[in-house]
Design an enzyme around this catalytic site. Structure first.
Site, PDB file in Angstrom:
ATOM      1  N   LYS A 140       0.878  -1.176   0.000  1.00  0.00           N
ATOM      2  CA  LYS A 140       0.000   0.000   0.000  1.00  0.00           C
ATOM      3  C   LYS A 140       0.915   1.226   0.000  1.00  0.00           C
ATOM      4  O   LYS A 140       1.291   1.732   1.047  1.00  0.00           O
ATOM      5  CB  LYS A 140      -0.924  -0.027   1.226  1.00  0.00           C
ATOM      6  CG  LYS A 140      -2.228   0.725   1.066  1.00  0.00           C
ATOM      7  CD  LYS A 140      -2.051   2.224   0.884  1.00  0.00           C
ATOM      8  CE  LYS A 140      -1.583   2.914   2.143  1.00  0.00           C
ATOM      9  NZ  LYS A 140      -1.012   4.272   1.868  1.00  0.00           N
ATOM     10  N   GLU A 177       8.036   1.876  11.900  1.00  0.00           N
ATOM     11  CA  GLU A 177       9.151   2.831  11.791  1.00  0.00           C
ATOM     12  C   GLU A 177       8.496   4.202  11.699  1.00  0.00           C
ATOM     13  O   GLU A 177       8.002   4.598  10.656  1.00  0.00           O
ATOM     14  CB  GLU A 177       9.989   2.484  10.550  1.00  0.00           C
ATOM     15  CG  GLU A 177      11.368   3.105  10.583  1.00  0.00           C
ATOM     16  CD  GLU A 177      11.447   4.337   9.727  1.00  0.00           C
ATOM     17  OE1 GLU A 177      11.213   5.440  10.292  1.00  0.00           O
ATOM     18  OE2 GLU A 177      11.737   4.233   8.534  1.00  0.00           O
ATOM     19  N   CYS A 202      12.853  10.641   7.977  1.00  0.00           N
ATOM     20  CA  CYS A 202      12.499  10.398   9.384  1.00  0.00           C
ATOM     21  C   CYS A 202      13.694  10.633  10.298  1.00  0.00           C
ATOM     22  O   CYS A 202      13.536  10.754  11.500  1.00  0.00           O
ATOM     23  CB  CYS A 202      12.026   8.972   9.574  1.00  0.00           C
ATOM     24  SG  CYS A 202      10.554   8.621   8.643  1.00  0.00           S
ATOM     25  N   GLU A 233       8.803  17.075  14.394  1.00  0.00           N
ATOM     26  CA  GLU A 233       9.628  17.051  13.175  1.00  0.00           C
ATOM     27  C   GLU A 233       9.172  18.174  12.250  1.00  0.00           C
ATOM     28  O   GLU A 233       7.972  18.325  12.022  1.00  0.00           O
ATOM     29  CB  GLU A 233       9.341  15.756  12.412  1.00  0.00           C
ATOM     30  CG  GLU A 233      10.094  14.559  12.826  1.00  0.00           C
ATOM     31  CD  GLU A 233       9.663  13.344  12.003  1.00  0.00           C
ATOM     32  OE1 GLU A 233       8.469  13.027  11.969  1.00  0.00           O
ATOM     33  OE2 GLU A 233      10.542  12.731  11.400  1.00  0.00           O
TER      34      GLU A 233
HETATM   35  C1  SIN Z   1      13.007   7.303   6.325  1.00  0.00           C
HETATM   36  O1  SIN Z   1      13.086   8.502   6.302  1.00  0.00           O
HETATM   37  O2  SIN Z   1      12.040   6.726   6.842  1.00  0.00           O
HETATM   38  C2  SIN Z   1      14.028   6.382   5.710  1.00  0.00           C
HETATM   39  C3  SIN Z   1      15.326   7.006   5.558  1.00  0.00           C
HETATM   40  C4  SIN Z   1      16.406   6.035   5.168  1.00  0.00           C
HETATM   41  O3  SIN Z   1      16.184   4.830   5.014  1.00  0.00           O
HETATM   42  O4  SIN Z   1      17.518   6.476   5.021  1.00  0.00           O
END
Ligand code: SIN
Length: 491
Positions: free
Chosen positions: A184, A261, A295, A393
């Site tokens: 998805k 994650e 992230c 963030e």
């Molecule tokens: C992410 O921002 O979730 C992944 C970043 C990465 O794998 O380097």
């Protein structure tokens, strides 16, 4: 290369969902548009799928699992390697699709394609290293072994910031383990996932092993349907902490195993003893990769008192030179944000920092361009802990610099948050490097660098950044269950 017409392989552009080996519309016939964030041109119109389409995708994966789980590890490793080779052979086309729907520059898109392929290569190897154990029995009339088996149908819910690499990090592990999958992808960036499905199918994965459900507006309905479907045994999600918590609550009844994650708020700590130039370059990498939309982006840049002014000045001058524009324009380093909400959020963080005493020394506004979700690379000094970016963030090319006194103080500040995904430290003092790495409440620490991503290294967080891990030696375990066999050997 600035349009889908430039694709060498036209079939890599698909505008339907993919279920049980066929390209399909939604059962409601509803659609949604995918837009290029650099100029707001419509790239494609895709099926707006819902719970009933999801049901078909899960049914196909469930059926395919009955035979796919019996393939040998060697066979799966070969399929993975073939998929990897196809991704590399078509890297230019995949990068073009990725750039157009996500906004990242062509060079960065190419980098993501290769990073994405590295998970396929890595998990091709891991497929053949799924070992069990011989357990020394306490009862000498018994023999005990344990084996690992694929968990079943795995759902891979991927974000818009890494539309290629997050598919391969999740589905690569799942398929290598012997699971079948339902993907998805994010509604903003589904075209990369569909192109990956074309290549995976070409590599030879059986019908039903890969299914792609496309949706933008029905995402809550589809997420709930997947979580509550008892045929789905594993769900891996990358996205916000808010949605991760919702999915966890929806998986409670089915007890679907989850890998989450979720959001981060990475501290980037520059100590007085850091090498100035390399600390600046690391900050550029950690902050500006994907225009600040990762992230693990450096969200809170803490700089020690003795180096603060020099670092702020050097970093600002370096950022001043970064060219902003559409991913296909020459020398562009910073692309647009992927959607309009990101621009609003970044502006609200900038305005909030100003209200609390922050000084904008560079940028601070949306970029004046005719169209597109652009924001000026921004540097704010005199940050303090009252500001919104201390807790949230920003997900944009906005750099906020906090000044600190001591190691103890910066550790207190860095750990004073609900999430713990990435972190970065810049220091030449090896004892400090160890102390700080051990004390940070995070899943990953980067020392004297600005990039945490490597397929052979685990990727995951602690606290409200989620649980489970991806990539590395342990990434495949998320898709496996244990089984023990106890054998009576008495005469
Ligand atoms: C992410 O921002 O979730 C992944 C970043 C990465 O794998 O380097």
């Amino acid at each position: 290369m600035s349009s889908l017409n430039d694709l060498k392989r036209k079939d890599l552009f698909q505008s339907k969902g993919y279920i049980n080996g066929s390209w399909v519309d939604s059962s409601s016939s509803k659609t949604f548009d995918v837009v290029n964030p650099a100029n707001l041109d419509r790239l494609a119109t895709l099926p707006e799928m819902g719970a009933s389409d999801c049901d078909k995708a899960v049914a196909a994966a469930h059926e395919a699992f009955k035979t796919y789980k019996k393939t040998s590890a060697r066979e799966r490793a070969r399929l993975m390697r073939k998929w990897n080779d196809l991704v590399i052979a078509n890297a230019d086309d995949l990068a073009l699709i990725l750039m157009l729907e996500n906004g990242k520059t062509l060079a960065e898109a190419k980098g993501e394609v290769l990073y994405g392929a590295s998970f396929l290569e890595w998990f091709a190897g891991e497929a053949e290293r799924i070992h069990g154990e011989y357990v020394p029995p306490a009862n000498l009339n018994q023999r005990i072994i344990t084996m690992r088996q694929p968990i079943g149908v795995a759902a891979c819910m991927t974000p818009w910031n890494f539309p290629i690499a997050m598919i391969t990090r999740k589905a690569g592990a799942a398929l290598a383990a012997g699971c079948t999958t339902v993907w998805k992808p994010a509604g903003e960036t589904p075209l990369s996932a569909l192109a990956q499905a074309v290549l995976a199918q070409e590599a030879g994965f059986p019908k039903g092993a890969i299914n792609v459900v496309t949706t933008l507006n029905n995402v809550a309905e589809v997420g709930k349907a997947i979580c509550e479907d008892k045929r789905v045994k594993k769900m891996s999600f990358t996205g916000s902490t808010r949605v991760g918590k919702l999915l966890a609550s929806q998986c409670a009844n089915s007890l679907t195993k989850l890998t989450l994650e979720l959001g981060g708020n990475s501290p980037f700590i520059v100590f007085d003893d850091a090498k100035l130039d390399s600390a600046v370059e690391a900050a550029i990498m950690a902050k500006f990769r994907n225009s600040g939309q990762t992230c693990v982006t450096a969200n809170r840049i803490f700089v020690q008192k003795g180096i603060y002014d020099k670092f702020a000045e050097a970093l600002t001058e370096r950022i001043r030179k970064l060219k902003v524009g559409a991913g296909w324009e020459k020398d562009v380093f910073v692309g647009p944000l992927t959607h309009d909400r990101a621009v609003e959020k970044a502006m609200s963080h900038i305005n909030d920092a100003k209200k609390h005493g922050g000084q904008v020394v560079l940028g601070g506004s949306p970029l004046e361009r005719q169209k597109g979700y652009f924001i000026q690379p921004t540097v704010i000094t005199h940050m303090n802990r009252e500001m919104l970016t201390t807790r949230e963030e920003t997900f944009a090319p906005v750099v906020g610099l906090y000044e600190f006194d001591s190691e103890e103080q910066v550790l207190d500040w860095a750990n004073d948050c609900d999430v713990g995904l990435g972190s970065f430290i810049q220091t030449e003092n090896i004892a400090r490097m160890w102390r700080v790495s051990e004390a940070l409440e995070v899943g990953m620490v980067g020392v004297n660098l600005g990039l945490l991503s490597a397929s052979e290294s685990q990727f995951g967080g602690v606290k409200e950044s989620g649980y489970g891990t991806e990539g590395g030696r342990h990434g495949i375990e998320e898709y496996l269950v244990w089984k023990s066999i106890l054998i009576n050997v008495a005469n």
